[in-house]
Design a protein around this motif. Sequence first.
Motif, PDB file in Angstrom:
ATOM      1  N   VAL A  12       1.294  -1.346  -0.154  1.00 12.72           N
ATOM      2  CA  VAL A  12       0.159  -0.077   0.054  1.00 12.72           C
ATOM      3  C   VAL A  12       0.891   1.138   0.067  1.00 12.72           C
ATOM      4  O   VAL A  12       0.508   2.796  -0.868  1.00 12.72           O
ATOM      5  N   ALA A  13       1.722   1.377   0.744  1.00 15.31           N
ATOM      6  CA  ALA A  13       2.790   2.629   1.345  1.00 15.31           C
ATOM      7  C   ALA A  13       3.613   2.395  -0.688  1.00 15.31           C
ATOM      8  O   ALA A  13       3.755   3.716  -0.863  1.00 15.31           O
ATOM      9  N   GLU A  14       4.401   2.064  -0.950  1.00 13.04           N
ATOM     10  CA  GLU A  14       4.306   2.008  -2.628  1.00 13.04           C
ATOM     11  C   GLU A  14       3.342   2.210  -3.467  1.00 13.04           C
ATOM     12  O   GLU A  14       3.729   2.955  -4.541  1.00 13.04           O
ATOM     13  N   THR A  15       2.239   2.092  -3.869  1.00 12.81           N
ATOM     14  CA  THR A  15       1.493   1.942  -4.736  1.00 12.81           C
ATOM     15  C   THR A  15       0.594   3.500  -4.639  1.00 12.81           C
ATOM     16  O   THR A  15      -0.145   3.258  -5.270  1.00 12.81           O
ATOM     17  N   GLY A  16       0.453   3.078  -3.066  1.00 14.89           N
ATOM     18  CA  GLY A  16      -0.626   4.490  -2.283  1.00 14.89           C
ATOM     19  C   GLY A  16      -1.987   4.259  -2.859  1.00 14.89           C
ATOM     20  O   GLY A  16      -2.365   4.743  -3.024  1.00 14.89           O
ATOM     21  N   SER A  17      -2.779   3.180  -2.880  1.00 17.22           N
ATOM     22  CA  SER A  17      -3.176   2.638  -3.248  1.00 17.22           C
ATOM     23  C   SER A  17      -3.734   1.278  -2.649  1.00 17.22           C
ATOM     24  O   SER A  17      -2.845   0.268  -3.036  1.00 17.22           O
ATOM     25  N   PHE A  18      -4.746   0.962  -1.972  1.00 19.41           N
ATOM     26  CA  PHE A  18      -5.725  -0.466  -1.523  1.00 19.41           C
ATOM     27  C   PHE A  18      -5.906  -1.429  -3.032  1.00 19.41           C
ATOM     28  O   PHE A  18      -5.547  -2.792  -2.476  1.00 19.41           O
ATOM     29  N   LEU A  20      -4.846  -1.187  -5.801  1.00 20.49           N
ATOM     30  CA  LEU A  20      -3.297  -1.789  -7.038  1.00 20.49           C
ATOM     31  C   LEU A  20      -2.720  -2.284  -5.723  1.00 20.49           C
ATOM     32  O   LEU A  20      -1.752  -4.121  -6.083  1.00 20.49           O
ATOM     33  N   ALA A  21      -2.121  -2.453  -4.328  1.00 22.12           N
ATOM     34  CA  ALA A  21      -1.644  -3.191  -2.954  1.00 22.12           C
ATOM     35  C   ALA A  21      -2.458  -5.031  -3.214  1.00 22.12           C
ATOM     36  O   ALA A  21      -1.555  -5.345  -3.382  1.00 22.12           O
ATOM     37  N   ALA A  22      -3.883  -4.912  -3.406  1.00 23.46           N
ATOM     38  CA  ALA A  22      -4.186  -6.078  -3.279  1.00 23.46           C
ATOM     39  C   ALA A  22      -3.923  -6.637  -4.716  1.00 23.46           C
ATOM     40  O   ALA A  22      -3.758  -8.084  -4.772  1.00 23.46           O
ATOM     41  N   GLN A  23      -4.242  -5.759  -5.867  1.00 20.19           N
ATOM     42  CA  GLN A  23      -3.608  -6.504  -6.894  1.00 20.19           C
ATOM     43  C   GLN A  23      -2.561  -7.240  -7.175  1.00 20.19           C
ATOM     44  O   GLN A  23      -1.826  -7.902  -7.722  1.00 20.19           O
ATOM     45  N   ARG A  24      -1.292  -6.279  -6.370  1.00 22.94           N
ATOM     46  CA  ARG A  24      -0.093  -6.862  -6.450  1.00 22.94           C
ATOM     47  C   ARG A  24       0.466  -7.910  -5.906  1.00 22.94           C
ATOM     48  O   ARG A  24       1.062  -8.844  -5.887  1.00 22.94           O
ATOM     49  N   SER A  51      -8.094   8.778   2.013  1.00 22.18           N
ATOM     50  CA  SER A  51      -9.565   9.405   1.664  1.00 22.18           C
ATOM     51  C   SER A  51      -9.474   9.237   0.064  1.00 22.18           C
ATOM     52  O   SER A  51      -9.822   7.956   0.183  1.00 22.18           O
ATOM     53  N   SER A  52     -10.769   9.966  -0.337  1.00 20.09           N
ATOM     54  CA  SER A  52     -11.204   9.364  -0.991  1.00 20.09           C
ATOM     55  C   SER A  52     -10.758   9.078  -2.900  1.00 20.09           C
ATOM     56  O   SER A  52     -11.040   8.324  -3.709  1.00 20.09           O
ATOM     57  N   ARG A  53      -9.994   9.680  -2.208  1.00 19.48           N
ATOM     58  CA  ARG A  53      -8.886  10.268  -3.658  1.00 19.48           C
ATOM     59  C   ARG A  53      -7.513   9.590  -3.352  1.00 19.48           C
ATOM     60  O   ARG A  53      -6.779   9.115  -4.268  1.00 19.48           O
ATOM     61  N   ARG A  54      -6.976   9.438  -2.410  1.00 18.30           N
ATOM     62  CA  ARG A  54      -5.961   9.520  -2.072  1.00 18.30           C
ATOM     63  C   ARG A  54      -5.301   8.631  -0.867  1.00 18.30           C
ATOM     64  O   ARG A  54      -6.208   8.799  -0.015  1.00 18.30           O
ATOM     65  N   VAL A  55      -4.549   7.292  -0.695  1.00 18.97           N
ATOM     66  CA  VAL A  55      -3.406   6.881   0.647  1.00 18.97           C
ATOM     67  C   VAL A  55      -2.479   7.127   0.900  1.00 18.97           C
ATOM     68  O   VAL A  55      -1.687   7.686  -0.343  1.00 18.97           O
TER      69      VAL A  55
END
Length: 296
Positions: A12-18, A20-24, A51-55
């Motif tokens: 999550v830290a590297e992709t900035g997204s839950f 994208l992290a789940a896909q990885r 937030s709705s736009r970013r992590v």
Amino acid sequence: MNLKQIEYALAVAETGSFTLAAQRCHVVQSALSHQIARLEETLGARLFERSSRRVSLTPAGEAFVVSGQAALEAARRIGDDVAAACGEVRGRLSIGEISSLTELDLVDLLAGFHHEYPQVDIRWLINKSEVLMADVRERRLDVAFIGVWPGEPVEGVTSRLLAREELVALLPAGHPLACQSRLCLADLEDQPLVDFPAGTGARRQTDEAFTAAGVRHRVQFEVGSVMLVEKFVQRGLALGLVAAPIARGFKGVVALPVSDAPVRHVYAIWSNSPSPAAKAFLHVLERCLDARANTY
């Protein structure tokens, strides 16, 4: 806390997204979010601002990333360390180099290493010295070959000096200064120059050399590859400053020594706690350097 939770949080830290992290990590997002929530509960701190736009990382999350990367790397190395203790070198070797490396033929060196240690998965890339140093310090790379300037610190890594290279001026063959035997930086004042981008280590040191000499200089072309320096000079668009061994491989240009030009130091650098694969590569490197020294 377990390694899966650490892996999920770092993703999550590297992709900035839950998402994208789940896909990885090849897991459904709800399961990843649940495990991170449990991790935050165990640690007693929120790792992410959502937030709705970013992590984004919280201060606690930034601290977690540093320790989490080290913990995950250590866990991944357990099998490799045990195999090495039994006489088998395997795992991954990540190597980085500057585009202007001339002291070694790294491809030939890696080919010899691969022949000797075929179970090691090799990764190789080219980047700027400052990026490579950061990658070795943060264990994204095992070994790197960099060029820095006298007085510039090489910290947080183990290093070996490979060469001391003087910079020379590159001029088009028909340039009025090309008939000189030696130049000084003042001779290059107000000449159009080709150099690396402002802010990079290579550019910073040439800028500082001109400033120390009290000489104005005009960088008209900024490039990311030393090979482009050759082309700009060949076409008569600019003059350049490069390490002497690099200039010897250029064609259609004149290379002249510069009395007050900076000097580049070329280093091999590696982690203070190298992996078994990195230790094996460093042993191959030492053999290569010793063999070369014995031929002189």
